[in-house]
Design an enzyme around this catalytic site. Structure first.
Site: not given
Length: 381
Positions: A127, A339, A268, A132, A336, A367, A363, A159
């Site tokens: 809501e 790039g 690469r 949590s 990274q 923390e 879900e 969802t």
């Protein structure tokens, strides 16, 4: 990619089956997403049908209900494999445990249509006041009025609303008790005139969620699922299973990102040598492989304990935390290495990056699992 986990033959077979279905039906959908298309539920139906024909239907349901009756160990293995395409393989026919023994109207209107694949549901708990701490934050109320219940309140970030036929709603029925018998679960048809879908919200990862309003929404007595006051336990039951599969899906994405990063680094070149020969890139790859391996070991161990009958609600939270946090770090490294090509939306990495940032919140945020669930268990044991 080297995988040191030795799976039982049954698990290898079902993982291979899932992978083959993904290659045939889901990878072409990935190409369409990367080309800029927005997929609808209809686009996923061929893969869903193929999974059903292969026996992947109602994955956790007992065989007597028409399900695959997968062990938790095999279930997370399937979810891991199914999540490697950008358009993951979807599995239908799942039914919450509190409806396994449904009878009467609940069986006729809700259980049977889900088992047959004719209808689908969504789950509404979060809501605007918070998600949590469901026991303390839920403001949606349900009041008995004769033979009916009247539901009033607001749900957000829900969802699967766009293809749901009905919604499981968590509401307060006893203000004083809250989680000790004051929260109940109801089922509301999506076309109920008292239910308003007021807003579609675009969030990270290309996901669409919705806001729902229940404006004196009247439902019959049979809309109460289980006993009055039993909704908190029912909701936690659904969420515990979801947390394990969310972790598994995240690790499937992390593994695919590692494969992509490794392949790209091998071909690469920069400053006269392959990226794979650069120490920094080697560190990215090795660190990612170690983290994924550790998280997968923990996940499969937790799944095995679940199959042995242990209470693994804390472990489910651990799997969710490890999976989503690991995936976030691996995707960051992969981008990274790529790039500029990594931040383009014609690359799956850019899509997953937003999706996995979102996965660290829904879900149950990282923390909350660490400090409200896992820490409490450790400190009180």
């Amino acid at each position: 990619m080297y995988d040191p986990i030795e799976f039982p033959e049954e698990t290898r077979d079902i993982r291979d089956l899932t992978t083959k279905i993904c290659e045939k039906y889901q990878m072409p959908l990935e190409e369409r997403i990367l080309a800029g298309e927005k997929l609808t539920h209809t686009d996923f139906e061929p893969g869903i049908r193929a999974a059903r024909e292969a026996g992947l239907w109602g994955l956790s349901l007992p065989e007597e209900l028409g399900g695959a009756n997968l062990s938790c160990y095999n279930l997370v293995a399937v979810q891991e494999a199914a999540s490697k395409p950008l358009a993951p393989l979807r599995f239908w026919g799942e039914l919450p445990p509190f409806l396994w023994n449904a009878s009467g109207k609940q069986k006729e209107l809700y259980a049977d249509p889900v088992l047959s694949g004719e209808k689908a549901f969504c789950f509404a708990q979060t809501e605007p006041s918070g998600g949590s701490d469901p026991a303390g934050s839920i403001r949606t109320r349900a009041v008995r009025d004769g033979a009916e219940w009247v539901i009033t309140g607001n749900k957000v970030f829900i969802t699967a609303v766009d293809f749901a036929d009905f919604v499981f709603v968590v509401a307060v029925t006893g203000t004083d008790q809250r989680q000790q018998g004051g929260i109940s679960m109801f089922v509301v048809d999506i076309d109920n005139p008292g239910l308003k879908i007021t807003r579609e919200i675009d969030v990270l990862g290309g996901t669409r969620v919705h806001e729902l309003f229940f404006d004196n929404c009247r439902v019959p007595a049979h809309a109460l699922l289980g006993a009055e006051g039993g909704g908190f336990g029912q909701a936690q039951q659904m969420l515990s299973a979801a947390r394990m599969t969310v972790g598994a899906a995240a690790l499937g994405i992390a593994w695919r990102a590692l494969e992509m990063m490794t392949g790209y680094a091998k071909q690469r070149e920069a400053f006269g040598s392959r990226l794979a020969d650069k120490q920094a890139v080697q560190g990215f790859i090795v660190d990612s492989w170690i983290e994924i391996h550790q998280a997968r070991l923990a996940m499969y161990h937790a799944a095995q304990r679940t199959d042995e009958g242990h209470d693994t609600r804390v472990e489910a939270g651990m799997v969710k935390v490890l999976g989503t946090e690991t995936a976030g770090r691996v995707l960051d490294r992969a981008i990274q290495v790529y790039g500029g090509a990594g931040v383009s939306f014609d690359n799956p990495l850019a899509h997953w990056y937003g999706l996995q940032r979102l996965a660290r919140i829904y879900e149950g945020p990282t923390e909350v699992h660490k400090y409200q669930v896992i820490a409490r268990k450790l400190l009180n044991s």
